[in-house]
Design a protein around this motif. Structure first.
Motif, PDB file in Angstrom:
ATOM      1  N   PHE A 294       0.810  -1.205   0.000  1.00 13.25           N
ATOM      2  CA  PHE A 294       0.000   0.000   0.000  1.00 13.25           C
ATOM      3  C   PHE A 294       0.854   1.271   0.000  1.00 13.25           C
ATOM      4  CE2 PHE A 294      -2.460   3.454   1.601  1.00 13.25           C
ATOM      5  CZ  PHE A 294      -3.756   3.222   1.189  1.00 13.25           C
ATOM      6  N   TYR A 295       0.440   2.226  -0.832  1.00 17.18           N
ATOM      7  CA  TYR A 295       1.033   3.567  -0.809  1.00 17.18           C
ATOM      8  C   TYR A 295      -0.062   4.614  -0.916  1.00 17.18           C
ATOM      9  CZ  TYR A 295       5.647   1.638  -1.163  1.00 17.18           C
ATOM     10  OH  TYR A 295       6.792   0.959  -0.871  1.00 17.18           O
TER      11      TYR A 295
ATOM     12  N   ASN B 216      16.331  13.680  -0.451  1.00 17.05           N
ATOM     13  CA  ASN B 216      15.094  13.121   0.087  1.00 17.05           C
ATOM     14  C   ASN B 216      15.321  12.750   1.539  1.00 17.05           C
ATOM     15  OD1 ASN B 216      12.803  12.437  -2.046  1.00 17.05           O
ATOM     16  ND2 ASN B 216      14.773  12.232  -3.108  1.00 17.05           N
ATOM     17  N   ARG B 217      14.231  12.617   2.277  1.00 13.86           N
ATOM     18  CA  ARG B 217      14.339  12.175   3.665  1.00 13.86           C
ATOM     19  C   ARG B 217      14.913  10.765   3.716  1.00 13.86           C
ATOM     20  NH1 ARG B 217       9.341  14.720   3.916  1.00 13.86           N
ATOM     21  NH2 ARG B 217       9.667  16.766   4.860  1.00 13.86           N
ATOM     22  N   THR B 218      15.417  10.417   4.885  1.00 12.99           N
ATOM     23  CA  THR B 218      15.974   9.078   5.096  1.00 12.99           C
ATOM     24  C   THR B 218      14.963   8.185   5.808  1.00 12.99           C
ATOM     25  OG1 THR B 218      16.947   9.977   7.100  1.00 12.99           O
ATOM     26  CG2 THR B 218      18.349   9.895   5.155  1.00 12.99           C
ATOM     27  N   PHE B 219      13.712   8.631   5.824  1.00  9.90           N
ATOM     28  CA  PHE B 219      12.623   7.815   6.358  1.00  9.90           C
ATOM     29  C   PHE B 219      11.381   8.180   5.569  1.00  9.90           C
ATOM     30  CE2 PHE B 219      12.677  11.813   8.497  1.00  9.90           C
ATOM     31  CZ  PHE B 219      11.350  12.159   8.676  1.00  9.90           C
ATOM     32  N   GLY B 220      10.270   7.498   5.855  1.00  4.94           N
ATOM     33  CA  GLY B 220       9.040   7.794   5.126  1.00  4.94           C
ATOM     34  C   GLY B 220       8.758   6.737   4.088  1.00  4.94           C
TER      35      GLY B 220
ATOM     36  N   ARG C 119       3.228   5.897   4.599  1.00 10.52           N
ATOM     37  CA  ARG C 119       2.661   5.231   3.420  1.00 10.52           C
ATOM     38  C   ARG C 119       1.141   5.201   3.472  1.00 10.52           C
ATOM     39  NH1 ARG C 119       5.976  -0.337   2.403  1.00 10.52           N
ATOM     40  NH2 ARG C 119       4.171  -0.713   1.041  1.00 10.52           N
ATOM     41  N   MET C 120       0.584   5.518   4.634  1.00 15.46           N
ATOM     42  CA  MET C 120      -0.861   5.331   4.814  1.00 15.46           C
ATOM     43  C   MET C 120      -1.650   6.492   4.202  1.00 15.46           C
ATOM     44  SD  MET C 120      -1.019   3.466   8.496  1.00 15.46           S
ATOM     45  CE  MET C 120      -2.517   2.605   8.074  1.00 15.46           C
ATOM     46  N   PRO C 121      -2.945   6.286   4.000  1.00 16.47           N
ATOM     47  CA  PRO C 121      -3.771   7.347   3.397  1.00 16.47           C
ATOM     48  C   PRO C 121      -3.698   8.595   4.261  1.00 16.47           C
ATOM     49  CG  PRO C 121      -5.122   5.515   4.226  1.00 16.47           C
ATOM     50  CD  PRO C 121      -3.712   5.074   4.308  1.00 16.47           C
ATOM     51  N   SER C 122      -3.298   9.707   3.680  1.00 21.26           N
ATOM     52  CA  SER C 122      -3.116  10.893   4.506  1.00 21.26           C
ATOM     53  C   SER C 122      -4.108  11.981   4.156  1.00 21.26           C
ATOM     54  CB  SER C 122      -1.677  11.397   4.394  1.00 21.26           C
ATOM     55  OG  SER C 122      -1.486  12.082   3.200  1.00 21.26           O
ATOM     56  N   VAL C 123      -4.313  12.849   5.126  1.00 19.38           N
ATOM     57  CA  VAL C 123      -5.156  14.031   4.947  1.00 19.38           C
ATOM     58  C   VAL C 123      -4.343  15.246   5.347  1.00 19.38           C
ATOM     59  CG1 VAL C 123      -7.319  12.780   5.388  1.00 19.38           C
ATOM     60  CG2 VAL C 123      -6.114  13.871   7.294  1.00 19.38           C
TER      61      VAL C 123
END
Ligand code: HEC
Ligand code: HEC
Ligand SMILES: [Ca+2]
Ligand SMILES: [Ca+2]
Ligand SMILES: [Ca+2]
Ligand SMILES: [Ca+2]
Ligand SMILES: [Ca+2]
Ligand SMILES: [Ca+2]
Ligand SMILES: [Co+2]
Ligand SMILES: [Co+2]
Lengths: 401, 233, 401, 233
Positions: A294-295, B216-220, C119-123
């Motif tokens: 999921f993204y 870019n960030r190193t997390f996320g 990665r989750m659905p964001s608002v």
């Protein structure tokens, strides 16, 4: 994330050492308030900076620093990352010495201090600013590695100032004969741009505030013009003068630049409005997905003609589209943030977004744009952007249409 | 959102500008030469100024692209007749010079007067602006070697500008209600797509902006690609 | 401004030397782009800083730094000036080590990394945050000299994150028996607050983004809870855990503090919602008007129960009121900027603003508030604020009702 | 705006927490003592901890307001009977101590365990938390000198908390649809106003936050008042 996603390895072990061993910040006393009376981002955020595109310009004082859209959220651009475009460098002007003059086809030419202006009836509005040359490098073929360089001459802020209409009214502008205004900067280039009177009387703001505080020096401190929907070069910085006139001025940046080269060898002059456009900011070129699964696909949409009505997203290079969620607020001539779910199955994909504004205008494909305007153009490339996801998870800049 | 509704009260703020103040700041020159101060300058005088105060950046013949695109070049005697720079259509000269593009001679006078030389803008005297513009026009073979450019004859020179007929304004991007020129449709299912990827990033461009991993960030949800290495396949 | 306003002196002279003698920045080349890859305010803006109120707290790491509302515009608070309130200091936590745990009345207790969450659905949503103790010092008598100290535990940002409802859903929260959640911080205080499940499932966000970039360390980097409409202490920073439960937790900051002392000696516990409130920010106490004449009176209004419907302004201490202009956007549980014209005739005046929210609730006078809640209270002072303008033009903090 | 509408797809992100992980972080203790670990501590042991690790900030008798409001004081034997701290009503003790306010003994256990000592939070062992809390309660004369506080008897101690009946939740500020307690009306013209200014800034407070002139811009519609000087009259 990926490394721990299985869970079974962990269930056998006691768990994640970042949980089991209480981190130092849970066991100690932190720093006092106002350690930074004016705060800054975390030390872990230093990868996201305004950056130049090597080779694009020859001198830094007539150049561009791009906003790192690949790592930003929502619609407000942090003022420290607002894109920069100067023609003769930037200054930090002492507001107590700054003056605004209004002259030309007015009953009384006037001079205003910052004290005068900031006493006047003010408005606050959120608007995007996009350079007319944003995405210029991609008119022909793919040229740059990330969305920072392909779309980063784009920012959005809440601006505060006095409506230009109030000033023009008070100076007694010639309602019968006036057609345009000329806006002039106080910098070395004394940047000048013609703006239609129609725009000037609509929602143009003589602004001092940006995102709650004064404009940043790089963005025109203490005074700039905000010309919603119109290309950034018209948002004259370090604004010193407004002249009311009855015909366009053909200034250098509207007679030699910011003109649109058409296939027949002619140029379109006074192309001002930034037409409807969108781009996916995450995932985008130069980024690598962590794993299958999921993204949240997220991006920005905007239109110089009003509100965004809808944004569609394709993950198969434009064959099939789904409509994305728009975050509120959806404001006229303002960035709109969109989000949509996507489950990546690990196979190659091409991500695209397509915006539709309240006039019904549909953001075009690059070939549709080129069919009308040819390949020699520089400005006003509002084509659909394609990002290709390779099997490795690496995303790259491509053209698919 | 018409902003005029913001107030009904005249504020009475600001004060009338004096004539001297307007004179000090109202320097713009329009295509019809409104705003152009009286004065004149010869090609010869212009050459001295050019070589002393301009050529270091723009090149002796205005050909340099060290700091900016070239000013002179790419126009022909025929262009001067037609008012259309033919090379714009043929694409024979890919780098467009200033003289190839500019339709209005006032633009050059105005811009040089307000902004050049780059490091000392507004330092030229009125006659010096005439002179150096005369010299630029001469390099472009628009005016002869013995020419004196002045407020009296500049309208004549305008009639020789190579690209004077090269601009059009019949487009929808000036008026907010203007008609767009490109009309796409929002197909949703099984839409027509040309096969394959039409353009990709040239390999040398991969790392030309530095290592994208560090941008870019190193997390996320993603990591920046290490562009010091070739793309994984 | 004032000094030149007459105009006649100038008409006789040639004019203002700031115009006649071209300023240096009009005659030289400015600085290149990206001189500051992450930009900062002008050097002329250093008076506007977050500041502590001397004597309010004894130690800086369990204290407050107030936002300088007196000099801000619009509704977005510059992140560098967002108010600070810590109970055990602040930290700059490495996001790669940060974890969020969800446990309690859920089918599967879970652990999320920042990678997972982002990665989750964001608002993205704009909301105000106000400390429950904002304006506390003014419950009895006037105590502080400026709006920074009287109302500066107030900020407003665009937040981005995953709706808590999405996380609770995925962990399988007990739909039948769950009533509350407990939010817990990762700092030394491991700040904990009970939040109603109703709020948690409505518009609460597990947020990482603030005003386009990551949260600032002082505001909970890399993760904080955003609890729209609810007092700031519940917006747990450095968020490490959410527990689903069936009864409130009576944590220290909801059993010993953030409780409202009533006249009968009892305390109200779990008072969460920030009720409708407004304040004029310019002109405000500690400021001196330049001169008689026209002013734009501007301020902020907000409500924890929804949108602002109307703001009225009085310049005669509450006898007569006029309705102010509201700037767009007007969003639920978000600051709303208001503006109104005022011509100061040079005589003493008392300025007040009064907000009304979409529920019809009218911001009360301080005596109306005290009639119900007495004088021993600390929290939730949402009274109408009065600013007195003296003949000298100096504005001061008073109570008039 | 119900945010749940954000997605229909379960993301499958995150992973199950292990039992050890939950144990490491789930430290909260509720009023009904859910979450309270087994253990015990004596008043005498608590005194040693208090004097060694707490008193420097909170005072030997918990009376200090050097770093925070006092913890102990202001409660009476009668309060222990009624469960209402009388001084809260009479206002006899204007500075409210922790023991005057707190209704639930769990709150103190939970907080000391998670956050104290301030500079070394979470450093106390379970029995140490019992002990130091026993000592605090002893200073407040809620438990006798020879008391051993434990998970077995803490519910009994709760019945002696001086302000255990001092909380009410019948207000409109928990539920977003709750009924407000204060009802004002938006009068527009000739509204009733009590005469005069009812409160002004005390003179010593004028400059107590530093010179306000330096906390405002030096341009714009106003200037900061120079508070190093008395207000002009
Ligand atoms: C120190 C370098 C420098 C010097 C000296 C200089 N220029 Fe320039 N010139 C520039 C740069 C850089 C630009 C582009 C500015 C911009 O981006 O707006 C420019 C732009 C121009 C243009 C506009 C070209 C176009 O196509 O937009 C003209 C005309 C011009 N210069 C003429 C002159 C003349 C005449 C002089 C001397 C009197 C001069 N320049 C001296 C650097 C210089
Ligand atoms: C270095 C200073 C320091 C030390 C040592 C210290 N404390 Fe504290 N304590 C504080 C501060 C500061 C606060 C307020 C924290 C806040 O604002 O949330 C506090 C709060 C408390 C409170 C809550 C009081 C209230 O009304 O909110 C209790 C109970 C407490 N401490 C007990 C202890 C115990 C027990 C110890 C030793 C085991 C201890 N403290 C050691 C500084 C200290
Ligand atoms: Ca044509
Ligand atoms: Ca003019
Ligand atoms: Ca020649
Ligand atoms: Ca009661
Ligand atoms: Ca628990
Ligand atoms: Ca004793
Ligand atoms: Co531009
Ligand atoms: Co607080």
């Amino acid at each position: 994330g990926a490394a721990l996603a299985g869970g079974s390895a962990l269930a056998q072990s006691a768990g994640d050492p970042n949980i089991l061993n209480l981190p130092e910040h849970a066991r100690t006393l932190g720093k006092p308030v106002a350690s930074n009376p004016y705060g800054m981002p975390s030390k872990f955020e230093t990868n996201l900076l305004r950056r130049e595109s090597p080779g694009l310009t020859r001198v830094g004082a007539a150049s561009v620093a791009f906003t790192p859209l690949q790592g930003l959220f929502g619609i407000i651009t942090p003022s420290g990352l607002h894109f920069e475009r100067h023609h003769q460098g930037w200054y930090d002007i002492d507001p107590s010495t700054h003056r605004l003059m209004i002259n030309g086809m007015v009953k009384t030419p006037k001079v205003y201090t910052m004290d005068d202006l900031m006493r006047m009836p003010s408005v606050s509005r959120m608007h995007f600013i996009e350079c007319g040359a944003n995405t210029a490098m991609e008119w022909g073929n793919v040229a740059v590695p990330t969305v920072q360089y392909s779309h980063g001459m784009l920012s959005c802020s809440e601006f505060t100032g006095v409506p230009l209409s109030v000033l023009l009214e008070e100076c007694g502008y010639d309602k019968k004969n006036a057609r345009v205004i000329l806006a002039e900067g106080g910098d070395g280039s004394a940047m000048t741009r013609t703006i239609s009177l129609d725009r000037a009387l609509d929602d143009v703001i003589v602004a001092w505030g940006m995102n709650g505080e004064m404009l940043r020096p790089e963005n025109g401190y203490p005074l700039r013009l905000v010309v919603p929907g119109v290309q950034g070069v018209s948002w004259v910085k370090w604004l010193r003068r407004i002249e009311v006139g009855d015909q366009p001025y053909a200034t250098k940046d509207e007679a030699v630049h910011y003109i649109d080269a058409m296939p027949d060898g002619n140029f379109r002059q006074y192309t001002s409005i930034q037409e409807c456009k969108s781009v996916i900011t995450t995932p985008s070129a130069g980024q690598t997905l962590l794993d299958k699964g999921f993204y949240n696909v997220t991006g920005l949409a905007w239109s110089g003609r009003g509100r965004i009505k809808r944004v569609d997203v394709s993950v198969d290079g434009g064959r099939n589209w789904r409509t994305a969620r728009l975050e509120s607020p959806v404001l006229p001539k303002c960035l709109t943030r969109f989000n949509i779910d996507w489950v990546w199955d690990g196979s190659p994909a091409v991500l695209q977004s397509r915006a539709i504004d309240e006039t019904g205008y549909v953001q075009p494909k690059i070939n549709e744009l080129r069919a009308v305007r040819g390949t020699k153009s520089i400005y006003h490339n509002n084509a659909i952007q394609s990002w290709q996801v390779a099997q490795s998870g690496e995303v790259s800049n491509v053209q698919v249409y | 959102a018409p902003a005029a509704a913001a107030t009904a009260t005249p504020t009475g703020l600001g004060r009338p500008a004096t004539a001297a103040e307007v004179a000090a700041w109202d320097i713009d020159v329009r295509p019809d030469f409104k705003g152009l101060p009286k004065g004149s300058g010869t090609v010869a005088a212009g050459q001295v100024i050019w070589e002393g105060r301009c050529a270091s950046c723009h090149g002796t013949f205005g050909e340099s692209n060290e700091v900016f695109t070239p000013i002179v070049g790419g126009t022909t005697a025929d262009d001067i007749k037609t008012g259309h720079v033919a090379a714009l259509k043929t694409g024979r000269q890919p780098q467009k010079t200033t003289l190839m593009k500019v339709a209005t001679v006032s633009t050059l006078w105005d811009y040089i007067n307000r902004a050049m030389p780059w490091t000392a803008p507004k330092s030229l005297k009125t006659d010096e602006v005439y002179a150096v513009l005369a010299y630029i026009l001469n390099m472009g073979e628009i005016v002869p070697d013995d020419f004196t450019l002045s407020d009296q004859n500049i309208a004549e020179v305008q009639k020789r500008m190579p690209n004077r007929n090269g601009m059009e304004t019949n487009h929808g991007m000036w008026d907010i209600k203007g008609k767009p020129d490109v009309h796409s449709v929002a197909c949703m299912k099984n839409c027509p797509v040309e096969p394959g990827v039409r353009s990709t990033l040239p390999e040398p461009s991969r790392n030309a902006h530095g290592n994208i991993a560090l941008q870019n960030r190193t997390f996320g949800p993603v990591r920046g690609a290490d562009t010091t290495k070739p793309a994984p396949t």
